[in-house]
Write a protein that holds these residues in place. Sequence first.
Motif, PDB file in Angstrom:
ATOM      1  N   ARG A   1       0.837  -1.193   0.000  1.00 54.38           N
ATOM      2  CA  ARG A   1       0.000   0.000   0.000  1.00 54.38           C
ATOM      3  C   ARG A   1       0.876   1.249   0.000  1.00 54.38           C
ATOM      4  NH1 ARG A   1      -5.284  -0.721   1.070  1.00 54.38           N
ATOM      5  NH2 ARG A   1      -5.962  -2.755   1.786  1.00 54.38           N
TER       6      ARG A   1
ATOM      7  N   ILE B   1      -1.907   7.744   0.823  1.00 46.73           N
ATOM      8  CA  ILE B   1      -2.664   8.683  -0.004  1.00 46.73           C
ATOM      9  C   ILE B   1      -2.490  10.087   0.580  1.00 46.73           C
ATOM     10  CG2 ILE B   1      -4.966   9.317  -0.798  1.00 46.73           C
ATOM     11  CD1 ILE B   1      -5.716   6.384  -0.586  1.00 46.73           C
TER      12      ILE B   1
ATOM     13  N   ALA C   1     -10.030   9.875  -5.625  1.00 45.99           N
ATOM     14  CA  ALA C   1      -9.627   8.486  -5.900  1.00 45.99           C
ATOM     15  C   ALA C   1      -8.885   8.379  -7.217  1.00 45.99           C
ATOM     16  CB  ALA C   1     -10.873   7.595  -5.929  1.00 45.99           C
TER      17      ALA C   1
ATOM     18  N   THR D   1      -5.413   9.565  -6.880  1.00 46.62           N
ATOM     19  CA  THR D   1      -4.624   8.558  -6.173  1.00 46.62           C
ATOM     20  C   THR D   1      -4.160   7.479  -7.131  1.00 46.62           C
ATOM     21  OG1 THR D   1      -5.900   8.928  -4.175  1.00 46.62           O
ATOM     22  CG2 THR D   1      -4.654   6.874  -4.302  1.00 46.62           C
ATOM     23  N   PHE D   2      -5.130   6.947  -7.917  1.00 46.06           N
ATOM     24  CA  PHE D   2      -4.820   5.878  -8.863  1.00 46.06           C
ATOM     25  C   PHE D   2      -3.692   6.277  -9.797  1.00 46.06           C
ATOM     26  CE2 PHE D   2      -9.196   3.629  -8.968  1.00 46.06           C
ATOM     27  CZ  PHE D   2      -8.956   3.154  -7.690  1.00 46.06           C
TER      28      PHE D   2
ATOM     29  N   SER E   1       0.567   5.676  -9.782  1.00 42.50           N
ATOM     30  CA  SER E   1       0.915   4.665 -10.797  1.00 42.50           C
ATOM     31  C   SER E   1       2.108   5.120 -11.623  1.00 42.50           C
ATOM     32  CB  SER E   1      -0.276   4.385 -11.714  1.00 42.50           C
ATOM     33  OG  SER E   1      -0.561   5.512 -12.504  1.00 42.50           O
TER      34      SER E   1
ATOM     35  N   ASP F   1     -11.611   1.107  -5.288  1.00 41.30           N
ATOM     36  CA  ASP F   1     -10.749   0.192  -4.534  1.00 41.30           C
ATOM     37  C   ASP F   1      -9.320   0.304  -5.057  1.00 41.30           C
ATOM     38  OD1 ASP F   1      -9.370  -1.992  -3.485  1.00 41.30           O
ATOM     39  OD2 ASP F   1     -11.164  -3.242  -3.419  1.00 41.30           O
ATOM     40  N   TYR F   2      -8.473   0.996  -4.317  1.00 35.41           N
ATOM     41  CA  TYR F   2      -7.099   1.238  -4.750  1.00 35.41           C
ATOM     42  C   TYR F   2      -6.294  -0.058  -4.833  1.00 35.41           C
ATOM     43  CZ  TYR F   2      -2.318   3.007  -4.742  1.00 35.41           C
ATOM     44  OH  TYR F   2      -1.014   3.254  -5.059  1.00 35.41           O
ATOM     45  N   GLU F   3      -6.550  -0.963  -3.900  1.00 34.20           N
ATOM     46  CA  GLU F   3      -5.783  -2.209  -3.881  1.00 34.20           C
ATOM     47  C   GLU F   3      -6.052  -3.041  -5.135  1.00 34.20           C
ATOM     48  OE1 GLU F   3      -5.651  -6.103  -1.106  1.00 34.20           O
ATOM     49  OE2 GLU F   3      -5.382  -4.191  -0.076  1.00 34.20           O
TER      50      GLU F   3
ATOM     51  N   TYR G   1      -7.034  -1.863  -7.969  1.00 34.39           N
ATOM     52  CA  TYR G   1      -6.420  -1.131  -9.082  1.00 34.39           C
ATOM     53  C   TYR G   1      -4.935  -1.467  -9.182  1.00 34.39           C
ATOM     54  CZ  TYR G   1      -4.032   2.674 -11.445  1.00 34.39           C
ATOM     55  OH  TYR G   1      -3.198   3.386 -12.274  1.00 34.39           O
TER      56      TYR G   1
END
Length: 727
Positions: A9, A12, A17, A20-21, A25, A130-132, A134
């Motif tokens: 993780r 953030i 969201a 964040t993604f 990345s 859901d960041y995880e 992604y």
Amino acid sequence: MAFRKALKRTAIIGGGAAATFFGFSHLIEYRKSQARLAHVAAEAELKAPFADELPSRRAQLAALEITEEFDVLVIGGGATGAGCALDAVTRNLKTALVERSDFSSGTSSRSTKLIHGGVRYLQKAIMQLDYEQYMMVKEALHERANLLEIAPHLSAPLPIMLPVYKWWQLPYYWAGIKMYDLVAGIQCLKSSYVLSKAKALELFPMLKKDKLVGAIVYYDGQHNDARMNLAITISAARYGAAIANYTEVVSLLKKKDEETGKEKVCGAHCRDVVTGREFDVKAKCVINATGPFTDSVRKMDNQETRNICQPSAGVHIVIPGYYSPDNMGLLDPATSDGRVIFFLPWEKMTIAGTTDTPTSITAHPIPGEDDINFILREVRNYLSPDVEVRRGDVLAAWSGIRPLVTDPNSKDTQSICRNHIVSISDSGLVTIAGGKWTTYRSMAEETLDAAIKAHGLSAEPCKTVGLMLEGAKGWTPTLYIRLVQDYGLEKEVAQHLAATYGGKAFDVAKMAQVTGQRWPIVGKRLVSEFPYIESEVLYAIKEYACTAIDVIALRTRLGFLNVQAADEALPRIVQIMAKELGWSQEKTTAELEAARKFLYHEMGYRSRSEQLTKTSEINLDYQEVIRYKKRFHKFDKEGKGFITTVDVQQVLDNINVQIDENALHEILNEVDLNKNGQIEIDEFLQLMSAVKKGEMSDSRLAILMKTAEETLNKRGPVTVDRSGGGV
């Protein structure tokens, strides 16, 4: 017990969201690209002590037994276990791997054959913020690109069509697929695109036309999963890992830690399944990478430990290649019960699946008839009514058990994201559980990072990104031409060898026997309609094949492609192995029976054969019964009420058709329900009824008798008397 989530993780720091993604990345992509340059440079420093000749299985077992202590012992020879062994040995750790069956004999050989990030996981990630999930998709897309690069002979990009039947779905699906491209970034295989209805039908003519609006095509990777697993395993052996299949862990070894006074895992007590011999393998660190059997090994360490795996069965079927274009797959994003079905060309056949059903853990999963029929129903929904999807066209079917990681109280396996978990027990047992095929390498890297830290091992950085696998060196898209020119192989056989063995295809070709024909010069096929040749059986033994099942299912893929063809090839395969391995007659017979049992239960032969039984209903109208009885009596001239191979042979002789006597016995045996050496009129009518209902197809007896009848009708009355009175 300390648990570490497999996907790291990242904190953030404000923003929505989406920010964040995509913000993180790019950072991760940069770090990975920098790390990759270092890894590829390090590859040049690696030495492969067994680059020229692999140690025999006997030598590998001896190494396991006499080595005083390994740094790492990996339990499990699937994709993840093999990945851990390759990662460890290339970090200059003394490495061992044991597998109680054959390499890739479990879930790793029973996948959908895709190397993918997971379109549906990305959809969940976006819809649920859901960041995880992604990050899991992003990591998988990175690994997809790496796998296509390090094993180009075993993998390739595959276009997959998503047909659209409602106008509002077109922009919705387009946005989702474009997001998939965007997440892949510079590692996007090819950009997705939209097709009109006409163009979609041109590329996929079997598609249902009614209400079709258009289609979207995106790209993922496809591979030969069992051969890929084997390439990883053999690569580890080339670099010096001691590996052995058919080596079962009976119990874990433990010793008391002098500093803490606690017991620590220090190896495993193993048994050679082939000979029954037992021995200890000692190691500083033991890694449990046993897929669905994760919890059984964990309970060897501690009986009180709670389960972390919830198994889910995924069934696939194989149908003839004419059901799909040669180079275009199909995705059904929403089946009648909310599952996803892929419909893909593979090895010149068509593979369809998968299901997702909670199951019990077994080493021998069996495909259920309900699951087979579910897949067939979903396929019918997307194909043109002109294409009759018949149960009898199912050439093979198998079930694989996914090792999903979940809360043990969860009941819905379909909603589980296939993240992986690295667990280290109080006694030091390292467990890697869950995950997916595509991310085997990154899972292995993280597992070794955790093991090295927990056990204080002295190791170099991970070097597996960009590390070419067995067969990749020397492979080119035109390698098969050299095989044809240098050895006189058929083009189809040469293409198969190049795509299966890569640069090692020349070693297989050198072992091929002369055919005695003008063409091909070498390369006797095991069965006429598939490009597998006899020398592959000999080469399979060098690749540690110990049983006929290893050859028909995992070295070649014949058992996964056509169970009847595999059954026909078995006697010759067993004969070659018996001679090479010095089997007794008793052992040879047992191997043949075991392989046929495997085909019957695990590869769907039972489901296929049960379509025609003694209690099968005869569903023919009056005119059909009269027509088929008339056909039957052309062979049963004496009115006995049954026919034998003698009757069939007499008719064939009169129309100048030659069929080998053994082949004729096999043809009749497929329909002989009583197994009494003769086909009664009721058995023949049951056969024709099953053919009419689509429960059986490609019945050799039905086609033979129909063809013979048509030939006799054209020629008029002929005598069936034979001088000499018999065969």
